[in-house]
Design a protein around this motif. Structure first.
Motif, PDB file in Angstrom:
ATOM      1  N   GLY A  39      42.288 -14.673 -19.038  1.00 25.92           N
ATOM      2  CA  GLY A  39      41.543 -15.479 -18.072  1.00 25.92           C
ATOM      3  C   GLY A  39      42.388 -16.526 -17.377  1.00 25.92           C
ATOM      4  O   GLY A  39      41.864 -17.369 -16.639  1.00 25.92           O
ATOM      5  N   ILE A  40      43.693 -16.490 -17.608  1.00 25.38           N
ATOM      6  CA  ILE A  40      44.567 -17.495 -16.984  1.00 25.38           C
ATOM      7  C   ILE A  40      44.884 -17.083 -15.546  1.00 25.38           C
ATOM      8  O   ILE A  40      45.231 -15.926 -15.282  1.00 25.38           O
ATOM      9  CB  ILE A  40      45.865 -17.686 -17.796  1.00 25.38           C
ATOM     10  CG1 ILE A  40      45.496 -18.257 -19.177  1.00 25.38           C
ATOM     11  CG2 ILE A  40      46.842 -18.613 -17.074  1.00 25.38           C
ATOM     12  CD1 ILE A  40      46.629 -18.321 -20.165  1.00 25.38           C
ATOM     13  N   ASN A  41      44.734 -18.015 -14.644  1.00 23.02           N
ATOM     14  CA  ASN A  41      44.962 -17.785 -13.211  1.00 23.02           C
ATOM     15  C   ASN A  41      46.405 -18.144 -12.857  1.00 23.02           C
ATOM     16  O   ASN A  41      46.807 -19.301 -12.982  1.00 23.02           O
ATOM     17  CB  ASN A  41      44.008 -18.642 -12.383  1.00 23.02           C
ATOM     18  CG  ASN A  41      42.574 -18.171 -12.489  1.00 23.02           C
ATOM     19  OD1 ASN A  41      42.038 -17.571 -11.574  1.00 23.02           O
ATOM     20  ND2 ASN A  41      41.942 -18.414 -13.640  1.00 23.02           N
TER      21      ASN A  41
ATOM     22  N   TYR B 277      45.106 -16.140  -6.683  1.00 20.42           N
ATOM     23  CA  TYR B 277      45.449 -16.031  -8.101  1.00 20.42           C
ATOM     24  C   TYR B 277      45.424 -14.577  -8.561  1.00 20.42           C
ATOM     25  O   TYR B 277      44.587 -13.785  -8.125  1.00 20.42           O
ATOM     26  CB  TYR B 277      44.437 -16.795  -8.957  1.00 20.42           C
ATOM     27  CG  TYR B 277      44.390 -18.277  -8.719  1.00 20.42           C
ATOM     28  CD1 TYR B 277      45.407 -19.112  -9.179  1.00 20.42           C
ATOM     29  CD2 TYR B 277      43.307 -18.858  -8.048  1.00 20.42           C
ATOM     30  CE1 TYR B 277      45.351 -20.486  -8.976  1.00 20.42           C
ATOM     31  CE2 TYR B 277      43.238 -20.227  -7.845  1.00 20.42           C
ATOM     32  CZ  TYR B 277      44.262 -21.036  -8.316  1.00 20.42           C
ATOM     33  OH  TYR B 277      44.201 -22.389  -8.111  1.00 20.42           O
TER      34      TYR B 277
ATOM     35  N   ILE C 196      44.738 -12.895 -12.245  1.00 22.76           N
ATOM     36  CA  ILE C 196      44.112 -13.364 -13.492  1.00 22.76           C
ATOM     37  C   ILE C 196      44.499 -12.418 -14.621  1.00 22.76           C
ATOM     38  O   ILE C 196      44.277 -11.204 -14.516  1.00 22.76           O
ATOM     39  CB  ILE C 196      42.574 -13.417 -13.338  1.00 22.76           C
ATOM     40  CG1 ILE C 196      42.199 -14.262 -12.099  1.00 22.76           C
ATOM     41  CG2 ILE C 196      41.923 -13.998 -14.587  1.00 22.76           C
ATOM     42  CD1 ILE C 196      40.740 -14.165 -11.702  1.00 22.76           C
TER      43      ILE C 196
ATOM     44  N   GLN D  61      43.287 -11.370  -7.382  1.00 19.80           N
ATOM     45  CA  GLN D  61      41.871 -11.182  -7.746  1.00 19.80           C
ATOM     46  C   GLN D  61      40.988 -12.273  -7.167  1.00 19.80           C
ATOM     47  O   GLN D  61      39.769 -12.190  -7.207  1.00 19.80           O
ATOM     48  CB  GLN D  61      41.738 -11.143  -9.269  1.00 19.80           C
ATOM     49  CG  GLN D  61      42.190  -9.816  -9.828  1.00 19.80           C
ATOM     50  CD  GLN D  61      43.051  -9.980 -11.061  1.00 19.80           C
ATOM     51  OE1 GLN D  61      44.116 -10.586 -10.998  1.00 19.80           O
ATOM     52  NE2 GLN D  61      42.598  -9.466 -12.168  1.00 19.80           N
ATOM     53  N   SER D  62      41.640 -13.305  -6.659  1.00 21.30           N
ATOM     54  CA  SER D  62      40.890 -14.389  -6.025  1.00 21.30           C
ATOM     55  C   SER D  62      41.784 -15.020  -4.971  1.00 21.30           C
ATOM     56  O   SER D  62      42.942 -15.339  -5.250  1.00 21.30           O
ATOM     57  CB  SER D  62      40.483 -15.424  -7.077  1.00 21.30           C
ATOM     58  OG  SER D  62      39.699 -16.424  -6.490  1.00 21.30           O
ATOM     59  N   ALA D  63      41.264 -15.161  -3.777  1.00 21.35           N
ATOM     60  CA  ALA D  63      42.031 -15.788  -2.688  1.00 21.35           C
ATOM     61  C   ALA D  63      41.221 -16.948  -2.136  1.00 21.35           C
ATOM     62  O   ALA D  63      39.988 -16.893  -2.078  1.00 21.35           O
ATOM     63  CB  ALA D  63      42.315 -14.773  -1.590  1.00 21.35           C
ATOM     64  N   TYR D  64      41.910 -18.007  -1.759  1.00 18.77           N
ATOM     65  CA  TYR D  64      41.177 -19.182  -1.279  1.00 18.77           C
ATOM     66  C   TYR D  64      41.727 -19.749   0.026  1.00 18.77           C
ATOM     67  O   TYR D  64      41.129 -20.640   0.615  1.00 18.77           O
ATOM     68  CB  TYR D  64      41.165 -20.282  -2.353  1.00 18.77           C
ATOM     69  CG  TYR D  64      42.536 -20.676  -2.816  1.00 18.77           C
ATOM     70  CD1 TYR D  64      43.089 -20.086  -3.942  1.00 18.77           C
ATOM     71  CD2 TYR D  64      43.296 -21.612  -2.129  1.00 18.77           C
ATOM     72  CE1 TYR D  64      44.365 -20.415  -4.372  1.00 18.77           C
ATOM     73  CE2 TYR D  64      44.564 -21.951  -2.540  1.00 18.77           C
ATOM     74  CZ  TYR D  64      45.096 -21.346  -3.678  1.00 18.77           C
ATOM     75  OH  TYR D  64      46.367 -21.672  -4.086  1.00 18.77           O
TER      76      TYR D  64
ATOM     77  N   TYR E  71      37.939 -13.180   0.078  1.00 19.82           N
ATOM     78  CA  TYR E  71      38.031 -13.957  -1.165  1.00 19.82           C
ATOM     79  C   TYR E  71      38.427 -13.095  -2.363  1.00 19.82           C
ATOM     80  O   TYR E  71      38.924 -13.600  -3.358  1.00 19.82           O
ATOM     81  CB  TYR E  71      36.703 -14.648  -1.467  1.00 19.82           C
ATOM     82  CG  TYR E  71      36.372 -15.775  -0.518  1.00 19.82           C
ATOM     83  CD1 TYR E  71      37.340 -16.725  -0.168  1.00 19.82           C
ATOM     84  CD2 TYR E  71      35.090 -15.919   0.008  1.00 19.82           C
ATOM     85  CE1 TYR E  71      37.029 -17.765   0.691  1.00 19.82           C
ATOM     86  CE2 TYR E  71      34.776 -16.965   0.859  1.00 19.82           C
ATOM     87  CZ  TYR E  71      35.747 -17.882   1.194  1.00 19.82           C
ATOM     88  OH  TYR E  71      35.444 -18.926   2.042  1.00 19.82           O
ATOM     89  N   ASP E  72      38.186 -11.772  -2.287  1.00 20.89           N
ATOM     90  CA  ASP E  72      38.558 -10.917  -3.423  1.00 20.89           C
ATOM     91  C   ASP E  72      40.042 -10.537  -3.373  1.00 20.89           C
ATOM     92  O   ASP E  72      40.505  -9.718  -4.167  1.00 20.89           O
ATOM     93  CB  ASP E  72      37.674  -9.666  -3.467  1.00 20.89           C
ATOM     94  CG  ASP E  72      37.895  -8.750  -2.277  1.00 20.89           C
ATOM     95  OD1 ASP E  72      38.701  -9.097  -1.381  1.00 20.89           O
ATOM     96  OD2 ASP E  72      37.244  -7.692  -2.222  1.00 20.89           O
TER      97      ASP E  72
ATOM     98  N   ILE F 266      29.580 -10.230  -0.779  1.00 22.51           N
ATOM     99  CA  ILE F 266      30.869 -10.748  -1.223  1.00 22.51           C
ATOM    100  C   ILE F 266      31.969 -10.375  -0.255  1.00 22.51           C
ATOM    101  O   ILE F 266      32.911 -11.125  -0.040  1.00 22.51           O
ATOM    102  CB  ILE F 266      31.200 -10.193  -2.631  1.00 22.51           C
ATOM    103  CG1 ILE F 266      30.260 -10.813  -3.659  1.00 22.51           C
ATOM    104  CG2 ILE F 266      32.657 -10.464  -3.016  1.00 22.51           C
ATOM    105  CD1 ILE F 266      30.311 -10.121  -4.988  1.00 22.51           C
TER     106      ILE F 266
ATOM    107  N   PRO G 165      49.135 -18.634 -10.024  1.00 26.41           N
ATOM    108  CA  PRO G 165      49.167 -18.833  -8.564  1.00 26.41           C
ATOM    109  C   PRO G 165      50.173 -17.895  -7.878  1.00 26.41           C
ATOM    110  O   PRO G 165      51.287 -17.710  -8.379  1.00 26.41           O
ATOM    111  CB  PRO G 165      49.617 -20.288  -8.402  1.00 26.41           C
ATOM    112  CG  PRO G 165      49.661 -20.876  -9.758  1.00 26.41           C
ATOM    113  CD  PRO G 165      49.669 -19.783 -10.762  1.00 26.41           C
TER     114      PRO G 165
ATOM    115  N   LEU H 148      23.946  -9.183  -3.515  1.00 30.87           N
ATOM    116  CA  LEU H 148      24.985 -10.189  -3.474  1.00 30.87           C
ATOM    117  C   LEU H 148      26.374  -9.569  -3.422  1.00 30.87           C
ATOM    118  O   LEU H 148      27.274 -10.067  -2.759  1.00 30.87           O
ATOM    119  CB  LEU H 148      24.866 -11.091  -4.706  1.00 30.87           C
ATOM    120  CG  LEU H 148      25.471 -12.475  -4.557  1.00 30.87           C
ATOM    121  CD1 LEU H 148      24.773 -13.230  -3.441  1.00 30.87           C
ATOM    122  CD2 LEU H 148      25.364 -13.230  -5.843  1.00 30.87           C
TER     123      LEU H 148
ATOM    124  N   THR I 170      23.348 -11.960 -10.812  1.00 32.50           N
ATOM    125  CA  THR I 170      24.038 -10.857 -10.142  1.00 32.50           C
ATOM    126  C   THR I 170      23.143  -9.801  -9.501  1.00 32.50           C
ATOM    127  O   THR I 170      23.125  -8.655  -9.928  1.00 32.50           O
ATOM    128  CB  THR I 170      24.999 -10.149 -11.121  1.00 32.50           C
ATOM    129  OG1 THR I 170      24.254  -9.674 -12.214  1.00 32.50           O
ATOM    130  CG2 THR I 170      26.092 -11.081 -11.551  1.00 32.50           C
TER     131      THR I 170
END
Lengths: 211, 224
Positions: free
Chosen positions: B68-70, B62, B64, B45-48, B29-30, B15, B72, B11, B7
């Motif tokens: 820690g479970i994502n 997702y 989260i 918290q996460s995009a794809y 992506y965030d 991001i 959708p 970086l 980290t």
């Protein structure tokens, strides 16, 4: 102790001259060459071999096996990525290095464990946590000499069977590409009775042979 | 192989490079969306995956939880940078796409839903699980990547439900594309890497060439 594999019977037997120490379910390759375009399935080749080392296996041939089982992972959701640990406390991007996305990893874990998480460690290597290697012993000294080489076929479990074991589900065994698939618990039993001790004689019988 | 010392601060700056943009609106992506220097947090918290339909941008990603479970989700942010909708999904959203002037959503089971009156309605289009849409201009051409697992019995394919054709092809990394009205697929999962030019009406492989490395810009391949 000797090991005898009967591929036509999906049977591995550990025995010595006086008694059988155990019978184990083991699935080799198909009896004839298959048609997997990635790498054709092949029979587990009959012959007599010597057991050598056991180790976490890594190969570039299969995408999920490019990372060693148990490698530490760091979730990077805001980058749509997962990092994996490299030597000297360095980290690599799985997305960049191996073209496997964070979504792929979540899907893989979900398919195996029914949870959408990024695991702390790599549990997707096709060869499981440990592969048991063997070689053709050309001079009969039971040692891997410079002119001998480890077989590309080996004993191992699969990531799916490891997940089934952890979840206490029935273990669904399938044929390999030539290796010998073991059940995770039976692999541990084989280690416990010393069946994979280096130098152990291991015979792969022909597909029509039986014990 | 890129190597990161754990980290580094630089970086984190990188991001926020946008994942995709349309006009002034871009998704990251965030899970945030930016427009003219302004940023909107969507709660993802996460995009794809993202898709602009002219009225705004649809994003798949997702949320989260603390275990820690994502979970959708799909969200929609309009061109005014206003969060319009957020839909919790049972399955992962694979992709959004435009077909016959309507916006559709494809999930990982191959189910297709139509965007209508700010909600998703089941459509009659059924695709194979884990497919991606390669083209939907006149009819849908979808492709399914080769599974990652060694023990998988299936290989990848490309197909058209409307035109009733299917070709087995072991592709994974290089996404198939339409180039000059032909489908071009690079079989990058085999030991021998091959590129194919395919007729989109019949699914017939018209020409195949061997290549040394899996090129990403498939439309630059020469089939002559």
């Amino acid at each position: 102790m000797e090991l005898h594999f009967y591929p036509g019977r999906n049977l591995l037997v550990a025995k010595d001259k006086t008694r059988i120490h155990g019978r184990f379910e083991a699935w080799g390759g198909p009896s004839t060459i298959g048609n997997d375009a990635r790498m054709a399935e092949e029979p587990t080749w009959p012959g007599q071999y010597i057991i050598d080392k056991s180790h976490a296996y890594r190969t570039n041939t299969w995408p999920l096996s490019r990372i060693t089982w148990g490698t530490k992972l760091l979730d990077k959701p805001s980058q749509d990525d997962v990092w994996y640990q490299l030597p000297e406390n360095k980290w690599g991007s799985i997305k960049n290095d191996h073209k496997i996305s964070r979504s792929d990893i979540i899907d893989l874990y979900f398919n195996l464990y029914s949870l959408r998480i990024v695991p702390k460690k790599w549990v997707f290597n096709d060869f499981g946590p440990v592969a048991i290697r063997w070689f053709k012993d050309s001079n009969g000294n039971r040692k891997l000499d410079a002119n001998e080489q480890l077989s590309g076929q080996m004993f191992h479990t699969t990531q799916a069977n490891e997940a089934e074991e952890i979840r206490r589900l029935p273990i669904n065994m399938v044929h390999s590409h030539g290796c010998i698939h073991l059940k995770p618990r039976e692999r541990d039993q084989l280690f416990a009775i010393g069946a994979f001790k280096p130098g152990t004689i291991f015979t792969v019988h022909k597909y029509y042979e039986n014990l | 192989m890129k190597i990161y010392k754990s980290t580094p601060p630089l970086l984190f700056l990188l991001i926020f490079v946008s994942a995709c943009s349309s006009a002034d609106l871009s998704w990251n992506y965030d899970g945030s969306v930016t427009m003219s220097g302004k940023q909107l947090k969507t709660g993802l918290q996460s995009a794809y995956s993202g898709f602009s339909n002219g009225e705004g941008v649809f994003i798949a990603g997702y949320k989260i939880d603390n275990k820690g479970i994502n979970h959708p989700y799909a969200v929609f942010v309009d061109n005014e940078l206003t969060m319009r909708s957020s839909w919790k999904r049972n399955r992962k959203v694979q992709q959004f796409f435009l077909y016959k002037k309507h916006t559709y959503l494809l999930d990982d089971l191959g189910r297709v839903e139509l965007y209508e009156n700010s909600t998703w309605v089941e459509s009659s289009i059924k695709l194979q699980s884990n497919s991606i849409i390669v083209d939907s201009n006149e009819f849908i051409i979808a492709c399914k990547p080769t599974p990652l697992m060694k023990t998988s019995e299936n290989i990848g394919s490309c197909y058209s439900v409307q035109k009733s054709w299917k070709v087995d092809l072991s592709w994974r990394v290089v996404k198939p594309k339409i180039c000059d009205n032909f489908l071009v697929v690079v079989e990058d999962s085999n030991r021998e890497i091959k590129a194919h030019r395919i007729d989109i009406d019949s699914g017939e492989i018209l020409r195949s060439i061997s290549i040394s490395t899996p090129v990403e810009h498939v439309c630059s391949l020469q089939f002559n």
